[in-house]
Design a protein around this motif. Sequence first.
Motif, mmCIF file in Angstrom:
data_model
loop_
_atom_site.group_PDB
_atom_site.id
_atom_site.type_symbol
_atom_site.label_atom_id
_atom_site.label_comp_id
_atom_site.label_asym_id
_atom_site.label_seq_id
_atom_site.Cartn_x
_atom_site.Cartn_y
_atom_site.Cartn_z
ATOM 1 N N SER A 96 45.999 42.046 49.251
ATOM 2 C CA SER A 96 44.596 42.305 49.604
ATOM 3 C C SER A 96 44.391 42.547 51.093
ATOM 4 O O SER A 96 43.419 43.182 51.492
ATOM 5 C CB SER A 96 43.725 41.130 49.157
ATOM 6 O OG SER A 96 43.943 39.993 50.001
ATOM 7 N N GLY A 97 45.271 42.007 51.919
ATOM 8 C CA GLY A 97 45.101 42.134 53.356
ATOM 9 C C GLY A 97 44.120 41.143 53.941
ATOM 10 O O GLY A 97 43.755 41.239 55.122
ATOM 11 N N ALA A 98 43.672 40.178 53.132
ATOM 12 C CA ALA A 98 42.747 39.161 53.623
ATOM 13 C C ALA A 98 43.417 38.288 54.664
ATOM 14 O O ALA A 98 44.635 38.084 54.647
ATOM 15 C CB ALA A 98 42.235 38.314 52.464
ATOM 16 N N GLN A 99 42.602 37.761 55.578
ATOM 17 C CA GLN A 99 43.139 36.888 56.633
ATOM 18 C C GLN A 99 43.318 35.459 56.169
ATOM 19 O O GLN A 99 44.077 34.691 56.759
ATOM 20 C CB GLN A 99 42.186 36.910 57.839
ATOM 21 C CG GLN A 99 41.990 38.290 58.442
ATOM 22 C CD GLN A 99 40.646 38.414 59.142
ATOM 23 O OE1 GLN A 99 39.608 38.565 58.515
ATOM 24 N NE2 GLN A 99 40.671 38.320 60.461
ATOM 25 N N ALA A 100 42.593 35.088 55.112
ATOM 26 C CA ALA A 100 42.658 33.720 54.595
ATOM 27 C C ALA A 100 42.653 33.756 53.076
ATOM 28 O O ALA A 100 42.231 34.742 52.462
ATOM 29 C CB ALA A 100 41.477 32.894 55.107
ATOM 30 N N ALA A 101 43.149 32.691 52.483
ATOM 31 C CA ALA A 101 43.148 32.567 51.032
ATOM 32 C C ALA A 101 42.555 31.223 50.648
ATOM 33 O O ALA A 101 42.851 30.201 51.272
ATOM 34 C CB ALA A 101 44.568 32.689 50.478
#
Length: 540
Positions: A96-101
């Motif tokens: 996803s390329g998200a910075q956090a999960a």
Amino acid sequence: MASLVDVYDTTLRDGTQGEGVSLSVTDKLNIAKRLDRLGVAYIEGGWPGSNPKDMSFFEEVKQLNLTTSKIAAFGSTRRSGIDPKDDGNLARILESGAQAAAIFGKAWDFHVTEALKTTKEENLKMIEDSISYLKANGLEVIFDAEHFFDGFKANPDYAMAALYHAERGGADCLVLCDTNGGALPQDVQAVVSDVTKEMTAPVGIHCHNDGELAVANSIAAVEAGAKHVQGTVNGYGERCGNANLISVIPNLQLKLGFTCLSDERIAELTETAKSVHDIANQVPPSNQPFVGRSAFAHKGGMHVNAVQKHPETYEHMQPEAIGNERRVLVSELAGQSNLYMKAEELGIDIDPKSGAAKTIIEQLKELENAGYQYEAAEASFELLIRRGLGETDDFFALDHFKIITERNQHGDFVTEAVVKLQIDNQPVMTAAEGNGPVNALDNALRKALKGSYPLVNHMYLADYKVRVLDETEATASKVRVLIESSDGRRTWSTVGVSTNIIEASWHALVDSIRYYFMKEEATAADEETPLLTGQGVCNH
């Protein structure tokens, strides 16, 4: 120095699980921009891989260049019996390329054995392995301990074990979730206090609103040591919703001294709430705390009199602090203070010595008793005041109107209205058809006016509502008609009441037109430009 609380918004994921809430990718991107402008720490975009819409969001949000918020992806721990690197859910989060999960895992042993159908030991490994794997791939990881409060009540040792394994896996924050929404504030406060003493990682809170305590529980958790609070704008969410961040934030920051947003951005709470309601196509509750239209509205005469002297007498805070405004309502409960404050809002000067105020209030109360309601029809109310002060011109007078409805040979209903007016002491008579009697009457009235007042073509009817005032009278009941009109730049509302729906509609229609003419005449006078051109120019 004020203690910092990270605000984690899950409107785009948890909020969309609310009944009647559906957001397109464009909607989600627009809300993300609004949240970034507000300054929340995290924006949870959705569950990558669960549906194409969420994957599209994670792709497109990269182009927004957000300045204050981190994008977080949501997902579950690995499946039982497999390696994290082989878990498709975890793979989608990385892609996803998200910075956090935000990874949720079970903290209630009942759910482990009955819902997951796995062992308690394997569940703890699933939590630790998943977090460790995502951390090793460079993500900030937030662990959502699902059903934590129910789990802690049933088996506190196991609930704490879930947190220990999450911390051992490297979790950056441990979020305690009241997933079923049934916890009480004193219980939340006690549990959070105990947990913060045991854990090294920061503790967060995620509350649902099934007991209507999500905001209170979130505040109790922060007071007990939580440094991270999750919720949604306007409290959207599954079942009864999530903690409403629009209420959580000002309570924490303006009343308890925590820092959730920058000082200059907290004043954007009202606009944020309205924008999200609009994007989600939801009707904003008038009585929504802090940001609702009625949140700082005053109706009782004694209340208004006190607020006029000192607003804090009946307001828990300054409405401007969160971008709202004070409003004074007028009704049968009104006193002269209501009238003076409302007149001041409208730019009308009433001389207390003239006796006009008392006369206007008496007329107002008589009309309210007859069924009029001016809270939602401020244009009619302004006309009422100005007529009482002798400041209005009616522009035209009704001679008579007639409406004919018939069914033709094709089975279609055809409605025609005939209107005769007096304009500048000259009779003007026209007829027009319409889609029903009110529309025909509106068309005929405009047709009669446009020769002398061509600006009538610039306004249009935007909304029409009918309310039955006495259900016991059945079809003979008195009705209230509310009309909202617009010229594309502004909107205004007018009201009419009668046992005859056509007569009620006529009064509201006429008020809407006269109000528009009055406002345009005032604008023309200020700009020293002609207002009305046509066959007959009205001289005032």
